[in-house]
Enzyme design. Structure first.
Site, PDB file in Angstrom:
ATOM      1  N   TYR A 119       1.535  21.692  11.707  1.00 23.14           N
ATOM      2  CA  TYR A 119       2.276  20.531  11.218  1.00 23.14           C
ATOM      3  C   TYR A 119       2.355  20.567   9.687  1.00 23.14           C
ATOM      4  CZ  TYR A 119       3.381  15.626  10.232  1.00 23.14           C
ATOM      5  OH  TYR A 119       3.957  14.478   9.758  1.00 23.14           O
TER       6      TYR A 119
ATOM      7  N   SER B  74       7.145 -18.757  17.159  1.00 22.50           N
ATOM      8  CA  SER B  74       5.708 -18.656  17.407  1.00 22.50           C
ATOM      9  C   SER B  74       5.449 -18.995  18.875  1.00 22.50           C
ATOM     10  CB  SER B  74       4.934 -19.563  16.472  1.00 22.50           C
ATOM     11  OG  SER B  74       5.403 -20.866  16.601  1.00 22.50           O
TER      12      SER B  74
ATOM     13  N   GLU C 296       0.565  -9.088  28.526  1.00 28.03           N
ATOM     14  CA  GLU C 296       0.213  -8.033  27.564  1.00 28.03           C
ATOM     15  C   GLU C 296      -0.778  -8.607  26.565  1.00 28.03           C
ATOM     16  OE1 GLU C 296       4.239  -7.633  26.263  1.00 28.03           O
ATOM     17  OE2 GLU C 296       3.946  -8.980  24.562  1.00 28.03           O
TER      18      GLU C 296
ATOM     19  N   LYS D 259      -2.433 -10.107  23.225  1.00 29.22           N
ATOM     20  CA  LYS D 259      -1.996 -10.783  22.005  1.00 29.22           C
ATOM     21  C   LYS D 259      -2.772 -10.140  20.869  1.00 29.22           C
ATOM     22  CE  LYS D 259      -0.997 -15.206  19.876  1.00 29.22           C
ATOM     23  NZ  LYS D 259      -1.344 -14.835  18.511  1.00 29.22           N
TER      24      LYS D 259
ATOM     25  N   ASP E 214      -4.006  -9.135  17.073  1.00 26.70           N
ATOM     26  CA  ASP E 214      -4.343  -9.906  15.891  1.00 26.70           C
ATOM     27  C   ASP E 214      -3.919  -9.138  14.645  1.00 26.70           C
ATOM     28  OD1 ASP E 214      -5.210 -12.196  14.827  1.00 26.70           O
ATOM     29  OD2 ASP E 214      -7.346 -11.842  15.157  1.00 26.70           O
TER      30      ASP E 214
ATOM     31  N   ARG F  54       7.474 -11.674   9.170  1.00 30.72           N
ATOM     32  CA  ARG F  54       7.980 -12.851   9.866  1.00 30.72           C
ATOM     33  C   ARG F  54       8.216 -13.999   8.884  1.00 30.72           C
ATOM     34  NH1 ARG F  54       5.227 -17.347  11.985  1.00 30.72           N
ATOM     35  NH2 ARG F  54       6.423 -18.399  13.608  1.00 30.72           N
TER      36      ARG F  54
ATOM     37  N   TYR G 143       6.960  -5.397  20.684  1.00 28.50           N
ATOM     38  CA  TYR G 143       6.916  -6.282  21.856  1.00 28.50           C
ATOM     39  C   TYR G 143       8.141  -7.171  21.987  1.00 28.50           C
ATOM     40  CZ  TYR G 143       4.833  -9.270  18.206  1.00 28.50           C
ATOM     41  OH  TYR G 143       4.572  -9.947  17.057  1.00 28.50           O
TER      42      TYR G 143
ATOM     43  N   LYS H 148       5.155 -13.577  29.266  1.00 27.04           N
ATOM     44  CA  LYS H 148       6.575 -13.801  29.011  1.00 27.04           C
ATOM     45  C   LYS H 148       7.331 -13.711  30.331  1.00 27.04           C
ATOM     46  CE  LYS H 148       6.089 -11.685  24.494  1.00 27.04           C
ATOM     47  NZ  LYS H 148       6.070 -10.427  23.769  1.00 27.04           N
TER      48      LYS H 148
ATOM     49  N   LYS I 177      -5.188 -17.827  25.261  1.00 23.31           N
ATOM     50  CA  LYS I 177      -6.152 -17.329  24.288  1.00 23.31           C
ATOM     51  C   LYS I 177      -7.552 -17.101  24.873  1.00 23.31           C
ATOM     52  CE  LYS I 177      -5.437 -18.479  20.121  1.00 23.31           C
ATOM     53  NZ  LYS I 177      -4.989 -17.879  18.863  1.00 23.31           N
TER      54      LYS I 177
ATOM     55  N   CYS J 295     -46.974 -11.427   5.903  1.00 18.49           N
ATOM     56  CA  CYS J 295     -46.506 -11.655   7.263  1.00 18.49           C
ATOM     57  C   CYS J 295     -46.706 -13.131   7.612  1.00 18.49           C
ATOM     58  CB  CYS J 295     -47.283 -10.774   8.234  1.00 18.49           C
ATOM     59  SG  CYS J 295     -46.963 -11.167   9.963  1.00 18.49           S
TER      60      CYS J 295
ATOM     61  N   CYS K  13     -49.585 -13.274  10.720  1.00 20.88           N
ATOM     62  CA  CYS K  13     -51.004 -12.938  10.563  1.00 20.88           C
ATOM     63  C   CYS K  13     -51.479 -12.998   9.116  1.00 20.88           C
ATOM     64  CB  CYS K  13     -51.293 -11.562  11.152  1.00 20.88           C
ATOM     65  SG  CYS K  13     -50.632 -10.219  10.151  1.00 20.88           S
TER      66      CYS K  13
ATOM     67  N   CYS L 296     -44.799  -5.911   8.334  1.00 24.51           N
ATOM     68  CA  CYS L 296     -46.194  -6.338   8.347  1.00 24.51           C
ATOM     69  C   CYS L 296     -47.036  -5.094   8.613  1.00 24.51           C
ATOM     70  CB  CYS L 296     -46.379  -7.366   9.468  1.00 24.51           C
ATOM     71  SG  CYS L 296     -48.091  -7.594   9.963  1.00 24.51           S
TER      72      CYS L 296
ATOM     73  N   CYS M 210     -51.514  -7.356  14.373  1.00 24.60           N
ATOM     74  CA  CYS M 210     -50.804  -8.632  14.179  1.00 24.60           C
ATOM     75  C   CYS M 210     -50.331  -9.164  15.542  1.00 24.60           C
ATOM     76  CB  CYS M 210     -49.610  -8.414  13.257  1.00 24.60           C
ATOM     77  SG  CYS M 210     -48.466  -9.797  13.215  1.00 24.60           S
TER      78      CYS M 210
END
Ligand code: IVH
Length: 671
Positions: A39, A85, A116, A118, A120, A139, A226, A290, A314, A408, A411, A426, A431
């Site tokens: 490549y 939205s 499908e 959602k 983030d 958007r 989508y 949908k 959600k 500690c 102890c 410690c 202990c």
């Protein structure tokens, strides 16, 4: 400048098509056809031609994906169709309401929904005219967004030129960053002394909205498509058809997705995604449904800013804000002092939490967490909740800074923090907190599995001085046990029976139960298989240990150190004396082990078996199944929709095989 002959022009065009084809194979299909080196050769040749003949450079040349010149500000773009939205559903009941509303809206007509993830990230629109990417926009407020065309061009999975294309095509989708890439990016930023991003969504938005496209080009942005805006010259009847069209045109289409004929299927899809959430390469905060038929979508229409034909179901949020009431210090079985935040109880991801680990002093300082602070807490998967950040706007000035004690808290012995380490420990082996931790670990599920011996009981046994080390458990009498609080005759006998039963646990569990530093269940298994007896393991020198497959130098040193300590040897002797058998270990499956020394990683969805079954097949043949790809991985088995692990394998040059190739290896012969 060299003369541009028609041959040169044709060669540049051919290279461009070829490189974009390989981009598509690699970034969209996850199925490269040529090596990275091959490549690079194509790419370098094109870059060379363009350098010699600058008039050949076109905006959609793959060489331009490294980022154009910076801009002063982004232009604004009016979307020809508003970018809407989504309405939310946060419970099964709200999902049922949506389903009913939709059904009613269609006069009771049956309908199917596509489900499908959602994602983030942030929504964008890509505009193609006669197959050429002419505009890319965020958007924004839904009506107008920002022109980020130059930045979107740097995302390798976005085609710059479509092969066969409608006159005009507006494609919509989500730009995001995979979780693993996000972690790498933050590490890079921190190393460079820059501010890391709070989460993958911020990282995606911050990277896309860079005025300098060269910065965007250096960020690991990814896209899932989508939906469609205005299309001229093509027609679809369903949403699924739209996605198929996008797929055929070479876009990376949202997956996994499922066509659901009833609410039951949508709920099942949601559950599967919710459970698989941690394992997914990307962050998602729910499932989008949908209505599939576009004529039905149109009849349902849009209410204010969101379409009635769609809903975002959600997941429970895994972050919440609450107040740090106090910070306390816990002492673990290795003596490690861990600061823990006592929180105002709050529900996170469906579970009430009132404690969160603060890890260590460095973490507290880095996040500047003080007693009385309002903080954002987070729960990820099964891990202990943690404090993500402080809401500094809520500070009143009465918050108190916290510093780890130098002794500690249990102890009173000195707590030492060796140079270069982040945790203080410690130093007192006796202990009570350490003793309790060791006994609890010894009796836990993956170790000796002593039923009925929980935290409360261990606390009592140690506090009453009946148990000072795990071996003491095997010398407890019925009388001693029956004398404890909340301990009836019957339960005393049950515990003695459980202890009796634990004496014959397999060698691997016994080794794990000893609580050697860095020796988890898997390593214990490796040691048992390799050495076959506790005596052989005790005798093994560091070199012999380190030459064992999967045992590195740190681990070898920790194991050696453990057995070099006379107290530990005496403890093993006393366990034997108490009846623990440390039964010698024979190999689980007799016969040849064709996969010995080989590490496999499975990624994506397998067709023939579950991942667990496939991993068991590897282990039976003497191989190892790991969860993540590293240089030590020998094979990555890539199923459907394989993600970041596949990328990683390619980066590292690890051999990638298909599930069928894996199946073929099982038949016999060495890999
Ligand atoms: S469709 C017709 N599908 O969620 C609805 N949106 O609240 C338009 N999002 O701005 C969006 N994953 O940023 C759709 N699979 C998905 C999505 C998705 C994430 C985001 C998107 C949108 C927001 C709507």
């Amino acid at each position: 400048m060299a003369h541009t002959t028609p041959e040169v022009r044709r060669e540049a065009e051919r290279l461009r098509r070829e490189i974009e084809h390989h981009n598509h194979c690699y970034y969209v299909l996850d199925k490269p056809e040529i090596s990275d080196a091959a490549y690079d050769r194509l790419f370098d040749r094109l870059a060379e031609l363009e350098r010699q003949h600058p008039e050949l450079v076109t905006p959609d040349s793959p060489t331009q994906r490294v980022g154009a010149q910076p801009v002063e500000a982004f232009g604004t773009v009016r979307h020809s169709l508003p970018m809407l939205s989504l309405d939310k559903a946060t419970s099964q009941a709200e999902l049922a309401e949506w389903w009913k509303r939709t059904s009613d809206g269609l006069g009771g007509e049956p309908f199917e929904a596509v489900a499908e993830p959602k994602l983030d990230g942030l929504a964008v629109e890509l505009v193609y005219e006669d197959g050429r990417l002419v505009l890319g926009a965020t958007r924004g407020d839904g009506e107008t967004g920002e022109d980020v065309t130059q930045n979107l061009r740097t995302i390798r999975s976005i085609p710059l030129q479509l092969a066969s294309a409608p006159a005009r095509l507006e494609a919509r989708g989500e730009v995001y960053i995979e979780k693993q890439r996000f972690a790498e990016l933050n590490r890079r930023l921190e190393e460079a002394g820059e501010e890391p991003f709070a989460n993958p969504r911020n990282a995606a938005a911050g990277s896309l909205r860079q005025l300098d496209p060269r910065i965007t080009a250096s960020r690991p942005l990814q896209i899932f498509l989508y939906g469609l805006g205005v299309v001229e010259g093509a027609a679809c009847e369903t949403y699924d058809g739209e996605l198929q069209l996008l797929d055929a045109l070479g876009f990376r289409v949202v997956r996994p997705r499922r066509l659901c004929p009833s609410i039951g299927e949508t709920a099942a899809f949601w559950r599967e995604m919710n459970e698989g959430r941690e394992r997914m390469p990307f962050e998602m905060d729910g499932v989008v449904l949908k209505v599939n038929r576009l004529d039905q979508q149109e009849r349902l229409g849009v209410r204010s800013r969101s379409p009635r034909y769609s809903v975002a179901y959600k997941f429970a949020p895994r972050q919440a804000t609450t107040v740090v009431r106090d910070i306390e210090v816990q002492v673990g079985r290795t003596g490690a002092l861990t600061p823990v935040a006592r929180l105002e109880p709050v529900r996170v991801g469906g579970v009430e939490i009132s404690n969160a680990t603060l890890h260590n002093q460095d973490e507290i300082d880095r996040k500047d967490i003080r007693i009385g602070d309002t903080v954002v807490v987070q729960r990820a998967g099964d891990v202990i909740p943690e404090v993500v950040s402080v809401v500094t706007e809520k500070r009143t000035g009465r918050e108190k800074k916290f510093t780890m004690p130098s002794a500690c808290p249990v102890c009173g012995a000195k707590a030492e923090r060796p140079e270069g380490e982040v945790v203080a420990r410690c130093i007192n082996f006796a202990c009570p907190a350490q003793v309790k931790g060791r006994v609890e670990h010894f009796a836990c599920r993956g170790a000796m599995d002593v039923e009925g011996l929980g935290t409360k009981l261990v606390d009592q046994l140690v506090e009453k001085g009946l148990v000072r080390s795990p071996a003491d458990l095997y010398f407890l009498t019925h009388e001693q046990l029956a004398g404890l609080e909340r301990m009836a005759e019957k339960s005393a006998q049950n515990l003695l029976d459980a202890l009796e039963a634990s004496k014959s646990r397999p060698l691997a569990r016994c080794i794990f139960a000893l609580g050697i530093r860095h020796v988890g269940e898997h390593v214990a298994d490796v040691l048992a298989q390799e050495f076959g007896s506790i005596e052989a393991l005790v005798e093994a020198d560091e070199e012999r240990l380190a030459s064992t497959f999967e045992i590195g130098p740190t681990l070898a040193a920790a194991i050696r150190q453990f057995f070099a300590n006379p107290e530990n040897l005496a403890a093993i002797e006393r366990l034997r004396h108490g009846g623990v058998q440390f039964p010698p270990c024979r190999r689980a499956v007799p016969g040849p082990l064709p996969f010995a020394g080989k590490t496999f990683v499975f990624t994506g969805a397998l067709q023939h078996s579950t991942r667990e079954e496939a991993e068991a097949l590897v282990k039976e043949r003497g191989g190892r199944a790991a969860g993540s790809v590293s240089k030590k991985t020998d094979f990555v088995v890539a199923g459907e929709a394989a993600g970041s692990k596949l990328d990683k394998a390619r980066q590292l040059g690890v051999k990638v095989i298909t599930e069928n190739e894996f199946r073929a290896m099982l038949g016999g012969g060495a890999p």
